[in-house]
Design an enzyme around this catalytic site. Sequence first.
Site, PDB file in Angstrom:
ATOM      1  N   ASP A   9      -7.525  -0.090 -11.432  1.00 40.99           N
ATOM      2  CA  ASP A   9      -8.467   0.045 -10.308  1.00 40.99           C
ATOM      3  C   ASP A   9      -9.920   0.290 -10.728  1.00 40.99           C
ATOM      4  OD1 ASP A   9      -6.046  -0.106  -9.029  1.00 40.99           O
ATOM      5  OD2 ASP A   9      -6.152   1.854  -8.066  1.00 40.99           O
ATOM      6  N   HIS A  51      -6.621  -2.903   0.231  1.00 38.55           N
ATOM      7  CA  HIS A  51      -6.130  -2.350   1.486  1.00 38.55           C
ATOM      8  C   HIS A  51      -6.537  -3.182   2.697  1.00 38.55           C
ATOM      9  CE1 HIS A  51      -4.736   1.218  -0.458  1.00 38.55           C
ATOM     10  NE2 HIS A  51      -5.936   1.670  -0.783  1.00 38.55           N
ATOM     11  N   HIS A  84     -11.755   2.540   1.809  1.00 37.62           N
ATOM     12  CA  HIS A  84     -12.115   2.117   0.453  1.00 37.62           C
ATOM     13  C   HIS A  84     -11.305   0.897   0.061  1.00 37.62           C
ATOM     14  CE1 HIS A  84      -8.538   4.613  -0.261  1.00 37.62           C
ATOM     15  NE2 HIS A  84      -8.355   3.890  -1.353  1.00 37.62           N
ATOM     16  N   LYS A 109      -2.415  -4.115  -4.988  1.00 39.31           N
ATOM     17  CA  LYS A 109      -1.528  -3.062  -4.481  1.00 39.31           C
ATOM     18  C   LYS A 109      -2.162  -2.421  -3.252  1.00 39.31           C
ATOM     19  CE  LYS A 109      -3.299   0.517  -7.672  1.00 39.31           C
ATOM     20  NZ  LYS A 109      -3.665   1.607  -6.762  1.00 39.31           N
ATOM     21  N   CYS A 154      -3.987   7.257  -9.337  1.00 38.63           N
ATOM     22  CA  CYS A 154      -3.401   5.953  -9.642  1.00 38.63           C
ATOM     23  C   CYS A 154      -3.040   5.788 -11.115  1.00 38.63           C
ATOM     24  CB  CYS A 154      -4.335   4.843  -9.178  1.00 38.63           C
ATOM     25  SG  CYS A 154      -4.584   4.881  -7.377  1.00 38.63           S
TER      26      CYS A 154
END
Length: 209
Positions: A9, A51, A84, A109, A154
């Site tokens: 990430d 997301h 985010h 993800k 994460c």
Amino acid sequence: MTKALLLIDIQNGFCPGGNLPVADGDQVVPVANALMKDGRYDLVVASQDWHPVNHGSFASQHPGAKPFDMGELSGKPQVLWPHHCVQDTSDAEFHPGLDLSAIAHIQKKGENPAVDSYSAFRDNDRAALTGLAGYLRQKGVTELDVMGLATDYCVKFSALDAIDMLPGVKVRFIEDGSRGIDPQGVTAAIEEMRAAGVSIVSSKDILGG
């Protein structure tokens, strides 16, 4: 032996100026770039928080809640985050300084609005798999180095899942290639990873010098 590097990430959203910035998050970029040089790894993969705008982990989806409140998602305790890494926004893009040319596979993800996904390997309910473990097994990975953002979320969950889902694979956490949200949380995360069998290393151990 097949050595792989997993970048967690390293996105605008988690760097200074992003919607959920990790302090000094952009400092992991030069570490990642140095490690990717010169074919040191046989395989480089990266995870990407991705997301939907209505993701249930966002505080905006819980009337009266504020970012960082503790709430609930699908019946389980959930930190409620600011918006985010929403799909197809600049916040979700990789940091512009990150060299993407060496990355062979990007694992998205966090796409299911009903469950959060810290780990690059599976959702937080531990039921839905991303497919990354199968991909790494297919590539014959025997050693996996993990780094990125954020250490206490994460990165930690990805390293722990690598130990659990890739038996026989040597997993290492690159400490100086990662940054966390809460200092106490980072310390606890490192101890949890170590206890699970993850080796704690620095980029200097890998690069030499």
